[in-house]
Design an enzyme around this catalytic site. Structure first.
Site, mmCIF file in Angstrom:
data_model
loop_
_atom_site.group_PDB
_atom_site.id
_atom_site.type_symbol
_atom_site.label_atom_id
_atom_site.label_comp_id
_atom_site.label_asym_id
_atom_site.label_seq_id
_atom_site.Cartn_x
_atom_site.Cartn_y
_atom_site.Cartn_z
ATOM 1 N N LYS A 117 0.826 -1.219 0.000
ATOM 2 C CA LYS A 117 0.000 0.000 0.000
ATOM 3 C C LYS A 117 0.852 1.257 0.000
ATOM 4 C CE LYS A 117 -4.223 -1.823 1.758
ATOM 5 N NZ LYS A 117 -5.202 -1.860 2.807
ATOM 6 N N LYS A 202 -5.948 -10.752 -4.829
ATOM 7 C CA LYS A 202 -7.080 -10.926 -3.914
ATOM 8 C C LYS A 202 -8.249 -10.045 -4.327
ATOM 9 C CE LYS A 202 -7.631 -8.699 -0.072
ATOM 10 N NZ LYS A 202 -7.548 -8.073 1.251
ATOM 11 N N LYS A 205 -12.022 -5.068 -1.352
ATOM 12 C CA LYS A 205 -13.110 -4.113 -1.512
ATOM 13 C C LYS A 205 -12.656 -2.707 -1.849
ATOM 14 C CE LYS A 205 -14.265 -4.286 3.159
ATOM 15 N NZ LYS A 205 -12.967 -4.088 3.830
HETATM 16 N N1 AQP Z 1 -10.650 -11.911 -1.054
HETATM 17 C C1 AQP Z 1 -10.809 -12.360 0.172
HETATM 18 N N2 AQP Z 1 -10.907 -13.668 0.411
HETATM 19 C C2 AQP Z 1 -11.083 -14.145 1.653
HETATM 20 N N3 AQP Z 1 -11.178 -13.361 2.743
HETATM 21 C C3 AQP Z 1 -11.095 -12.039 2.550
HETATM 22 N N4 AQP Z 1 -11.148 -11.001 3.392
HETATM 23 C C4 AQP Z 1 -10.988 -9.847 2.696
HETATM 24 N N5 AQP Z 1 -10.855 -10.121 1.396
HETATM 25 C C5 AQP Z 1 -10.890 -11.464 1.261
HETATM 26 C C6 AQP Z 1 -11.346 -11.112 4.836
HETATM 27 O O1 AQP Z 1 -12.454 -10.283 5.203
HETATM 28 C C7 AQP Z 1 -12.195 -9.719 6.486
HETATM 29 C C8 AQP Z 1 -12.342 -8.226 6.423
HETATM 30 O O2 AQP Z 1 -11.438 -7.724 5.462
HETATM 31 P P1 AQP Z 1 -10.864 -6.268 5.527
HETATM 32 O O3 AQP Z 1 -11.988 -5.325 5.690
HETATM 33 O O4 AQP Z 1 -9.811 -6.212 6.571
HETATM 34 O O5 AQP Z 1 -10.089 -6.107 4.174
HETATM 35 P P2 AQP Z 1 -10.500 -6.069 2.623
HETATM 36 O O6 AQP Z 1 -11.925 -6.427 2.415
HETATM 37 O O7 AQP Z 1 -9.476 -6.821 1.905
HETATM 38 O O8 AQP Z 1 -10.450 -4.498 2.302
HETATM 39 P P3 AQP Z 1 -9.345 -3.689 1.604
HETATM 40 O O9 AQP Z 1 -9.500 -2.268 2.066
HETATM 41 O O10 AQP Z 1 -9.362 -3.917 0.129
HETATM 42 O O11 AQP Z 1 -8.116 -4.297 2.288
HETATM 43 P P4 AQP Z 1 -6.668 -4.567 1.889
HETATM 44 O O12 AQP Z 1 -6.391 -3.765 0.649
HETATM 45 O O13 AQP Z 1 -5.960 -4.065 3.109
HETATM 46 O O14 AQP Z 1 -6.504 -6.015 1.720
HETATM 47 C C9 AQP Z 1 -10.785 -10.142 6.891
HETATM 48 O O15 AQP Z 1 -10.871 -11.253 7.743
HETATM 49 C C10 AQP Z 1 -10.160 -10.543 5.593
HETATM 50 O O16 AQP Z 1 -9.142 -11.523 5.757
#
Ligand code: AQP
Length: 336
Positions: A117, A202, A205
């Site tokens: 990031k 991955k 969101k």
């Molecule tokens: N693709 C995924 N597959 C499985 N588990 C996932 N999680 C997130 N994406 C996947 C799990 O959901 C929980 C909450 O996630 P988060 O809000 O911490 O992160 P995010 O949805 O991945 O949002 P961002 O902002 O896009 O995050 P970054 O860029 O930091 O990865 C967690 O338990 C996560 O493991």
């Protein structure tokens, strides 16, 4: 009692990855008769974590409300678990400072998410916020403040939970037994749902391009389109092979997670990508249908959701306060 804690950050609309990797496990676990007490399972909209990158204040507020509403719509029962917003409970930031005094600069700079990031922010010409470096410590505080035993998360959070464990052990060794050392738990299938357009990344969101991301509130027709247009791999054979066929493997994992089947066994049932995509799309639509419907009902009564969050914060505070007070004393601070 085994205590469970986990959270989701309001950086975008919740995705199928969030649901299959984390939220579904939270719902299943809080229905476990061994965890009937609401203070045994705590789930949190971790809004402070959304401030570590460029953000729009109104959007964070809106997404925080939406995330809480979606967690209830997905089946979290406020009678059986504690649902709250991180910034409503001061203990998280209170404890984070003590853990910053326990962590080292080097171990935070090694965090993969920080490196990725920070590089992205620099490439976009944005400054790198100091909180982007330190937020895994805040996450450790989120977890340790509740004497958490288990942290149900997707695969991407493994490194952060490892850091949390290291900090708990180090603090306990230096200042005496204070924290429970937690462990991460992951679902057997779909612990890392990949982007449908870029199956080596991955499904996240906060990613800018939504064509490969299924959001929980996508209309069925939109879900169908996204899955049918998923990038597949060269050749036409359907095989579960993460390295060689990442696109097809992602679809098999999603279908398996939706239907409870084994993804490798499913591979043998399909002769073409088209049929696999069609069944995956329908399975996802059916899985998400009740969540979308319940969300529409709950969103019509925001005051009821706020009431749940207020009660949740109060309960969360009462669990965290004594743990954090103990840490303040152990590290050498005078009681007020
Ligand atoms: N693709 C995924 N597959 C499985 N588990 C996932 N999680 C997130 N994406 C996947 C799990 O959901 C929980 C909450 O996630 P988060 O809000 O911490 O992160 P995010 O949805 O991945 O949002 P961002 O902002 O896009 O995050 P970054 O860029 O930091 O990865 C967690 O338990 C996560 O493991």
């Amino acid at each position: 009692m085994t205590r469970v804690f986990s959270g989701v950050k309001p950086t975008g609309h919740l995705t199928l990855g969030n649901y299959l990797g984390a939220v579904r496990q939270w719902v299943a676990g809080s229905g476990d008769p061994a965890r009937q007490r609401p203070e045994a399972a705590l789930f949190c909209v971790v809004d402070l974590h959304a401030l570590t990158v460029e953000h729009d204040p109104a959007r964070v507020r809106r997404l925080s409300r939406q995330a809480a509403t979606l967690l209830l719509a997905a089946g979290l029962d406020p009678e059986r678990c504690t649902l709250f917003v991180q910034s409503h409970v001061d203990e998280h930031t209170r404890l984070a400072y003590l853990l910053e005094c326990t962590a080292s600069d080097g171990e935070l700079r090694r965090m993969i998410q920080y490196r990725e990031k920070a590089a992205k922010a620099q490439a976009a010409g944005d400054g790198v916020r100091l909180s982007l470096l330190t937020y895994p410590v805040l996450m450790a505080a989120d977890i340790l403040a509740y004497a958490t035993d288990e942290v149900p998360v997707g695969e991407d959070q493994r490194q952060h939970v490892e850091l949390t464990r290291d900090l708990a052990v180090r603090f306990n060794q230096r200042y005496g037994q204070t924290f429970t050392v937690p462990r991460a738990t992951h679902p057997e299938v779909a612990a890392r749902v990949m982007d449908l357009q870029e199956p080596t990344s991955k499904m996240g969101k906060s990613h800018d391009v939504g064509a490969g991301i299924v959001y929980l509130l996508d209309e069925p027709e939109v879900v169908r389109k996204k899955v049918m247009r998923a990038v597949t791999d060269s050749g036409s054979g359907v095989a579960h092979d993460r390295e060689g066929k990442p696109g097809v493997t992602n679809l098999l994992d999603i279908l398996a997670a939706c239907t409870g089947a084994d993804p490798r066994a499913l591979a043998g049932e399909y002769g073409s990508y088209g049929a696999l995509k069609k069944d995956t799309a329908e399975a996802v639509i059916e899985l998400l249908r009740p969540v979308r419907e319940r969300h529409a009902e709950l969103a019509a009564d925001p005051a009821a959701v706020e009431k749940v969050l207020r009660a949740g914060a109060e309960r969360a505070r009462s669990v965290a306060r004594p743990v954090v007070d103990r840490a303040y004393e152990a590290i050498g601070l005078l009681a007020p």
